[in-house]
Enzyme design. Structure first.
Site, mmCIF file in Angstrom:
data_model
loop_
_atom_site.group_PDB
_atom_site.id
_atom_site.type_symbol
_atom_site.label_atom_id
_atom_site.label_comp_id
_atom_site.label_asym_id
_atom_site.label_seq_id
_atom_site.Cartn_x
_atom_site.Cartn_y
_atom_site.Cartn_z
ATOM 1 N N ASN A 97 0.298 -1.252 -0.229
ATOM 2 C CA ASN A 97 -0.009 0.126 0.077
ATOM 3 C C ASN A 97 1.016 1.757 0.342
ATOM 4 O O ASN A 97 1.941 1.225 0.097
ATOM 5 C CB ASN A 97 -0.762 -0.312 1.510
ATOM 6 C CG ASN A 97 -0.468 0.011 2.597
ATOM 7 O OD1 ASN A 97 0.156 1.066 2.852
ATOM 8 N ND2 ASN A 97 -0.200 -1.495 3.197
ATOM 9 N N VAL A 122 -0.277 -10.628 0.612
ATOM 10 C CA VAL A 122 0.611 -10.876 0.246
ATOM 11 C C VAL A 122 1.981 -10.200 1.039
ATOM 12 O O VAL A 122 2.830 -10.260 1.318
ATOM 13 C CB VAL A 122 1.248 -11.030 -1.463
ATOM 14 C CG1 VAL A 122 0.833 -9.425 -1.775
ATOM 15 C CG2 VAL A 122 1.956 -11.652 -1.832
ATOM 16 N N ASP A 123 1.448 -8.856 1.896
ATOM 17 C CA ASP A 123 2.452 -7.887 2.276
ATOM 18 C C ASP A 123 2.592 -8.716 3.477
ATOM 19 O O ASP A 123 3.762 -8.408 3.492
ATOM 20 C CB ASP A 123 1.207 -6.637 1.557
ATOM 21 C CG ASP A 123 2.748 -5.701 2.092
ATOM 22 O OD1 ASP A 123 3.738 -5.572 2.436
ATOM 23 O OD2 ASP A 123 1.742 -3.970 3.119
ATOM 24 N N VAL A 152 -7.181 -7.847 -1.745
ATOM 25 C CA VAL A 152 -8.608 -6.517 -1.392
ATOM 26 C C VAL A 152 -8.431 -4.932 -2.108
ATOM 27 O O VAL A 152 -9.267 -4.727 -1.379
ATOM 28 C CB VAL A 152 -7.037 -6.001 -0.220
ATOM 29 C CG1 VAL A 152 -8.387 -5.191 1.301
ATOM 30 C CG2 VAL A 152 -6.444 -6.979 0.947
#
Ligand code: AR6
Length: 170
Positions: A22, A31-32, A118
């Site tokens: 982000n 995945v972050d 997301v």
């Protein structure tokens, strides 16, 4: 060479993994979250020092405990119906990552399905853009020579296979 891989991007044996981050670069879910967990706390410090990344761009860090050379953090667009520049911004993520990989002489790079979680980008539209950008890059450049689309579920992998077949048949 383009490959589709089903599994966790943090487990891949490549030079670069791409993170779908982000704009604040301070970690998150999906995945972050997986990348930050696998890399360890040094990654958050490195991201904090960078201070953020605009949508469609990329910032690079080292990979800490993940055994790859680099992590490229790119910020995909949030899907808001497709008329607010989402396709251009998503294309830009792929282009910037590939150009940076070339500049850094990276030979292999793995992409997750940027914005398809997301951020709600329709997977079939996102996959079309991902395949097109990667193919165009390879046609004019040839480096990085190995590009992997890393999918977390079989449906997504199927979309990539279908799109790659369609692109070859154009
Ligand atoms: N390896 C490969 N792919 C994965 C993994 C993994 N370990 N985990 C999830 N995916 P998302 P976005 C897939 O939501 O839509 C974060 O909170 C997942 O199934 O991770 O760009 C960030 O901090 C999906 O297909 O990224 C941002 O706030 C794809 O990765 C926001 O989410 C992308 O889903 C970014 O949203």
């Amino acid at each position: 060479m383009i490959k589709v891989h089903l599994g966790d991007i943090t487990r891949l044996n490549v030079d670069v993994i791409v993170n779908a981050a982000n704009a604040r670069l301070l970690g998150g879910g999906g995945v972050d979250g997986a990348i930050h967990r696998a890399a360890g706390p040094g990654l958050l410090d490195a991201c904090r020092n960078i201070g953020g990344c605009p949508v469609g761009e990329v910032r690079a860090t080292s990979a800490f405990s993940i055994p790859v050379k680099r992590i490229y953090h790119t910020v995909g667009p949030v899907w808001r119906g497709g008329r607010l520049g989402e396709p251009e911004l998503l294309s830009s993520c792929y282009r910037h990552c590939l150009a940076l990989a070339r500049r850094e002489s990276m030979r292999s790079i793995a992409f997750p399905a940027i914005s398809c979680g997301v951020y709600d980008y329709p997977p079939s539209l996102a996959v079309e853009i991902a395949v097109e950008q990667v193919q165009q890059h390879l046609e004019k450049d040839g480096e990085p020579q190995s590009i992997i689309f890393c999918c977390f579920d079989a449906e997504m992998a199927e979309l990539y296979h279908a799109q790659l077949d369609a692109y070859v048949r154009r």
